[in-house]
Each structure stands twice: as structure tokens, then as C-alpha cells.
Write an enzyme that holds these catalytic residues in place. Structure first.
Site, PDB file in Angstrom:
ATOM      1  N   HIS A  99    -105.281  39.405  18.957  1.00 19.52           N
ATOM      2  CA  HIS A  99    -104.525  39.436  17.694  1.00 19.52           C
ATOM      3  C   HIS A  99    -103.181  40.089  18.023  1.00 19.52           C
ATOM      4  O   HIS A  99    -103.116  40.948  18.921  1.00 19.52           O
ATOM      5  CB  HIS A  99    -105.177  40.322  16.642  1.00 19.52           C
ATOM      6  CG  HIS A  99    -106.617  40.031  16.342  1.00 19.52           C
ATOM      7  ND1 HIS A  99    -107.639  40.449  17.139  1.00 19.52           N
ATOM      8  CD2 HIS A  99    -107.183  39.401  15.291  1.00 19.52           C
ATOM      9  CE1 HIS A  99    -108.802  40.066  16.599  1.00 19.52           C
ATOM     10  NE2 HIS A  99    -108.552  39.431  15.478  1.00 19.52           N
ATOM     11  N   ASP A 102    -103.242  43.810  18.489  1.00 23.75           N
ATOM     12  CA  ASP A 102    -103.991  44.350  19.632  1.00 23.75           C
ATOM     13  C   ASP A 102    -103.036  44.668  20.776  1.00 23.75           C
ATOM     14  O   ASP A 102    -103.227  45.650  21.489  1.00 23.75           O
ATOM     15  CB  ASP A 102    -105.004  43.333  20.192  1.00 23.75           C
ATOM     16  CG  ASP A 102    -105.974  42.827  19.152  1.00 23.75           C
ATOM     17  OD1 ASP A 102    -106.199  43.539  18.156  1.00 23.75           O
ATOM     18  OD2 ASP A 102    -106.505  41.712  19.338  1.00 23.75           O
TER      19      ASP A 102
END
Ligand SMILES: [Mn+2]
Length: 440
Positions: A99, A102
């Protein structure tokens, strides 16, 4: 610098090996029907569980001990990139997935967030030049930040819809920049808590508008990859709009999106929906909608998404059966959307966990392939439905009959004779194939 100094490159040593840092069943070069295990299984490391998660749960703080714990902000993000490529190399993992949040920290404004992302994406791109690892998919996290409390593309607040659009726009650009194989949409907050305050129709219409805008933008920038929806029935919202594959498929059909979207199917989400993993894979497969897989498992004793590493050989076998019957995963892969347990806090556990999952799916592949080769289930199923290959059955299948004729046929029957489904015999055969493969 090395983050996992004590671990060397993980190699295949075979089933007799006692080395905990070796593959026992996953041999990347071993060919199954002319393709290597690496090509068929397309393993992917999930960035969030492996490099971000710290073991925090609703009752306690993080437990994970990581060599980058002392860092903050962009320095932390950079250390994680360095560590991730070290882990990819040592595991010989061909893919990874992330993501946006992240890989790089959110700034105080969207502009700052995008600038942070640019720094880290450039760094990842640089690492990818000398690594074989590819990006299986990326996605935008539109569930953690409080702005998404009422949803992203299904928020009652148009500003949030706009913000979410900006996030996905950037995500598609990142996918293009890093040569992603797919782009994923997981609608974490795309659902509702209560109908008392919800315009369900508008929310679903808006979600479809959002997806169409994403399709248009991908075309505009020349990003030609499958878009994947990841069904989940509940958690975090009580009612998720993409409950399961069947629900998601009806949505895609209604809004004319089936040409662009497939499904990313997660085992634990399947079981939360009251389905088996293989049911969800089968539903996608027979509709030509199987895109990719989040390889994990849940815990039948717990009612939430535990995201455990997939060590259940039986389930993995039935999953690989569907994947092989699908002709493989195409541009998809087996992404370990799985986290080590809170008590498994050492960095070594990251390797043990991935080895466990990679070995267990390799077993599933071998057993499933043998089941297909020997037509164990195929020949039984073929025989079970043989009444549709002749006579009245063939007329039904070929659309050559009607209720009037079928009534006439039924009136002429002297009795109906069924055959046993032989569930237990088939299960015993699968056990036999599993044990034979393990002892081979
Ligand atoms: Mn999950």
C-alpha cells in the site's frame, strides 16, 4: 548494511533436510508440466505485514524486534526498502506488494505525502534495476487515516471522494513507474455501519463512478494492467459492499466494469464470508474472473481476520487445484498477505513464516497436479453428470426441450435412481495423494 545478518540465501534442500532455513518442498527450478514452480506459484511478499507490522493488537503494544526500530520518518522508510530487498533476495521471492503508506510516511498535506512517495518510489525503482523482484501489485491505503472513517469512494463527504481519487491517481502513476503487474482495490471502509444514516444506492453508484474514473485514467497514462477487487464480508465495516466474489461480480456486471476488473481472492476473507477458499476461487474461475490470490489462512476458532501464513496442506491443495484448472494465475500471484503471530517477534520468524508458506503451497501444487493428471476428481465428476451427455439430459444442455416435453418424459419414468456422491471416498483419495507426495 545487512538487516538479516544471520540468515543466508534460502535454498531447496529437500524433504529430509533438518535445516530450518531451507526449503523442503519448494524447489523454484523444478518443472511441473513444463513450467517451473517459480513460474506457476509467483510468490509475493506483503510489505505491510513483513516490514511495517509490529504485533500490535487491540490489547497490547507491538512486540516485534526489528533492526530499523530506532529510525523515524523517511529514514525509517528507506531502511525498510533496504531490508525488504535483502529479504526478497534471501527468500528468492519473485514479487512483492504494498500500500502507498507502507512504503513512505504520510506528510501533513497531500502534496507532502506525494513528495515522500516520490522519494521512496525512486529508491525502489533503483533497487529493482539490479534485482529480479517485480511488483505484483500496489494499492492505496484508504482505511487507516481518520479521514476515511465513513468510507473513501463511498464516503458521504464529497471531499473525501476527491481525496481518495487523488490517492488512486497517484497509485496508478506509481504502478506505471514501477512496472506493476496489477493494481488492487481493497475497500476497507467501503461499506456501512447502519442503514439509519446511509444512502446505500448513492454510495454504490459513487463507487462505480470511482472505478470508471480509475479505468479512464489508467488508459490515459498507458497503464495496461488488470484491476483487482479484493472481496471481504466484514471487518472493518459491518457490511462491506464487496462481500464475496459473487457479490462483487454482480456489482461489476451491473456497472459495466467486467472488462477491466478481476478478483484478488484471500483465503481468510473467504472463510469470514462463510465460504471455503476453494469456493471463492471456483466462483471466480468459472466466470473468468480469477486475477490473483492473497495466500493466507484464518482460524476457525476465531471470528476475525487473523492473516496467518498458509500452512494447511489440504486447503492449499484444493486452492492449487482451482489455480491449475484456471490455467495458472496469469499476471497474478500468490501474495503472502500473512503476518507472524505476536509471539513470533524475532526477524528469523519472518523467514520461518515465509518458508512455511512457500513449502506448503509447493506441496499443494504437486498434489493438485497429480490429482488432475490422474483425473481423480475429473473422472468422478464426469461420470456423476453423465446423464447430461445423452438423451433428455443432452436435450436440456443443448436447449432443445421445454417444460411440456420434460413433463411428458417425467410422467413416463417408473422411478428415479440416484448414485452416491462418495464424499468420504474422495476425501480419502485426496489424503492418499497428499501422503504419497510427501513421502515421494
Ligand atoms: Mn485478511
Amino acid at each position: 548494511m545487512a538487516y538479516f545478518e544471520t540468515v543466508n540465501k534460502i535454498k531447496y534442500e529437500g524433504a529430509k533436510s533438518t535445516n530450518p532455513f531451507a526449503f523442503k518442498y519448494y524447489n523454484p527450478e523444478e518443472k511441473i508440466n513444463g513450467k517451473t514452480m517459480e513460474e506457476i506459484l509467483r510468490y509475493s511478499v506483503a510489505y505491510w505485514h513483513t516490514f511495517n507490522a509490529d504485533g500490535t493488537d487491540p490489547f497490547g503494544a507491538g512486540t516485534a524486534i526489528r533492526p530499523w526500530d530506532h529510525l523515524k520518518g523517511l529514514d525509517l522508510a528507506k531502511a525498510r526498502v533496504e531490508a525488504s530487498f535483502e529479504l526478497f533476495e534471501k527468500l528468492d521471492a519473485p514479487f512483492f506488494a504494498f500500500h502507498d503508506v507502507d512504503i513512505s510516511p504520510e506528510g501533513s498535506t497531500l502534496k507532502e505525502t506525494n513528495e515522500n512517495l516520490d522519494v521512496i518510489v525512486a529508491m525502489i525503482k533503483d533497487y529493482m534495476k539490479t534485482s529480479k523482484v517485480k511488483l505484483l501489485w500496489n494499492t492505496a491505503n484508504m482505511f487507516t487515516n481518520p479521514r476515511y472513517t465513513h468510507g473513501a469512494a463511498t464516503s458521504p463527504n464529497a471531499d473525501v471522494f476527491a481525496y481518495s481519487a487523488a490517492k488512486v491517481k497517484k497509485g496508478l502513476e506509481v504502478a506505471k513507474e514501477l512496472g506493476a503487474e496489477n493494481y488492487v482495490f481493497w475497500g476497507g471502509r467501503e461499506g456501512y455501519e447502519t442503514l439509519l444514516n446511509t444512502d446505500m444506492k448513492l454510495e454504490m453508484d459513487n463507487l462505480a463512478r470511482f472505478f470508471h474514473m480509475a479505468v479512464d485514467y489508467a488508459k490515459e497514462i498507458g497503464l495496461n494492467v488488470p484491476f483487482l477487487i479484493e472481496p471481504k464480508p466484514k471487518e472493518p465495516t459491518k457490511h462491506q459492499y464487496d462481500f464475496d466474489v459473487a457479490t462483487g461480480l454482480a456489482f461489476l456486471q451491473k456497472y459495466d466494469l467486467t472488462d477491466y476488473f478481476k478478483f484478488n481472492i484471500e483465503a481468510n476473507h473467504a472463510t469470514l464470508a462463510g465460504h471455503t477458499f476453494e469456493h471463492e476461487l471456483r466462483t471466480a474461475r468459472i466466470n473468468g474472473m480469477l486475477g490473483s490470490v492473497d495466500a493466507n489462512q484464518g482460524d476457525t476458532l476465531l471470528g476475525w481476520d487473523t492473516d496467518e501464513f498458509p500452512t494447511d496442506l489440504y486447503t492449499n491443495t484444493l486452492a492449487m487445484y482451482e489455480i491449475l484448472k484456471n490455467g495458472g494465475l496469469g499476471k497474478g500471484g500468490l501474495n503472502f498477505d500473512a503476518k507472524v503471530r505476536r509471539g513470533s517477534f524475532d526477524t528469523d520468524d519472518l523467514f520461518h513464516a515465509h518458508i512455511a508458506g512457500m513449502d506448503a503451497f509447493a506441496v499443494g501444487l504437486k498434489v493438485a497436479n497429480k490429482l488432475i493428471e490422474d483425473k481423480v476428481l475429473d473422472s468422478f465428476v464426469e461420470d456423476r453428470y453423465s446423464s447430461y451427455t445423452q438423451g433428455i439430459g443432452l436435450d436440456i444442455v443443448e436447449g432443445k426441450t421445454n417444460f411440456r416435453e420434460l413433463e411428458k418424459y417425467a410422467l413416463g419414468l417408473t422411478g428415479v435412481k440416484n448414485q452416491s456422491g462418495r464424499t468420504e471416498r474422495l476425501k480419502a483419495q485426496i489424503n492418499q495423494y497428499l501422503l504419497e507426495t510427501l513421502n515421494a
